[in-house]
Design a protein around this motif. Structure first.
Motif, PDB file in Angstrom:
ATOM      1  N   ALA A   1     -29.572  18.773 -33.836  1.00  0.00           N
ATOM      2  CA  ALA A   1     -27.682  19.172 -34.418  1.00  0.00           C
ATOM      3  C   ALA A   1     -27.682  18.631 -32.737  1.00  0.00           C
ATOM      4  O   ALA A   1     -26.321  17.964 -32.675  1.00  0.00           O
ATOM      5  N   LEU A   2     -28.146  18.523 -31.438  1.00  0.00           N
ATOM      6  CA  LEU A   2     -27.745  17.530 -29.844  1.00  0.00           C
ATOM      7  C   LEU A   2     -27.450  16.775 -30.597  1.00  0.00           C
ATOM      8  O   LEU A   2     -26.249  16.265 -29.157  1.00  0.00           O
ATOM      9  N   ASP A   3     -28.561  16.050 -30.708  1.00  0.00           N
ATOM     10  CA  ASP A   3     -28.825  15.115 -31.144  1.00  0.00           C
ATOM     11  C   ASP A   3     -27.107  14.148 -31.376  1.00  0.00           C
ATOM     12  O   ASP A   3     -27.202  13.387 -31.069  1.00  0.00           O
ATOM     13  N   LYS A   4     -27.327  14.342 -32.690  1.00  0.00           N
ATOM     14  CA  LYS A   4     -26.176  13.784 -33.460  1.00  0.00           C
ATOM     15  C   LYS A   4     -24.711  13.881 -32.678  1.00  0.00           C
ATOM     16  O   LYS A   4     -24.111  13.256 -32.704  1.00  0.00           O
ATOM     17  N   LEU A   5     -24.341  15.592 -32.253  1.00  0.00           N
ATOM     18  CA  LEU A   5     -23.041  15.550 -31.442  1.00  0.00           C
ATOM     19  C   LEU A   5     -23.053  14.814 -30.206  1.00  0.00           C
ATOM     20  O   LEU A   5     -21.866  14.402 -30.440  1.00  0.00           O
TER      21      LEU A   5
END
Length: 206
Positions: free
Chosen positions: A88-92
């Motif tokens: 989730a952090l990577d996609k943000l």
């Protein structure tokens, strides 16, 4: 004669953008399972939604929920069976790269069963991260594979070693059996004795 000189005309325009505030809400089943006294998950999602109204004048607020994947908007279903916080952090990070992110509000219980340690991925987000701790802080009995290291290349017919990080919580005195399967067939096995309630063991399997 002026046109023959080929004058360079430069036009510069500016568009004012509000700083982004990203709200990422954990939508996994564990949030709804362990409820501290006085905590209502559905009510909490409603309170998160109010942030958009309160910050809307000064910030561009974007809302997301995540389990295995990152999805737009908040959710009160709490039905995610996998939780991948690092993804989730990577996609943000990918989605809002080179944009003015004022802050990330991360609401989660911190439990994840997929992906890498989210602390490493959080370093890539060049902004302040404000965490909202959810769920139950009581330690639960659990077993997990923390990490697996192996060579990317192996020659046909050769044996090779994989390194496995096995972890166990609240399982002192138990014997853990670690099996490695290939196409459903067991190719390696090892027993590990948990000698503490916070057990970690890195061992090779051949």
């Amino acid at each position: 004669s002026f046109l023959l000189i080929a004058p360079l005309v430069r036009s510069v325009s500016y568009t004012q953008q509000k700083p982004l505030v990203l709200i990422a809400q954990d939508n996994s089943q564990s949030i709804g399972t362990f409820k501290p006294a006085g905590f209502n998950p559905n009510q909490f999602v409603g309170e998160l939604a109010k942030l958009k109204e309160q910050l809307g004048d000064k910030y561009d607020v974007r809302e997301f929920n995540f389990g295995r994947d990152l999805k737009d908007s908040l959710s009160s279903k709490f039905d995610g069976k996998q939780t991948n916080i690092s993804s989730a952090l990577d996609k943000l990070h990918e989605r809002f790269a080179n944009q003015n992110i004022g802050a990330l509000v991360l609401a989660t219980d911190g439990l994840y069963n997929q992906g890498s340690d989210p602390l490493y991925e959080a370093k890539n987000l060049k902004t302040s991260i404000y965490t909202i701790a959810l769920g139950d802080t009581t330690a639960k009995r659990d077993l997990l594979i923390g990490n697996v290291n192996y060579n990317k290349t192996a020659f046909l017919g050769n044996d090779f070693v994989i390194e496995v990080l096995a972890e166990a919580f609240q399982a002192k005195g138990e014997i853990l059996r670690l099996n490695v399967l290939e196409d459903g067939k067991q190719v390696a096995s090892q027993n590990l004795a948990a000698n503490s309630d916070n057990f970690r063991k890195v061992g090779p399997l051949k």
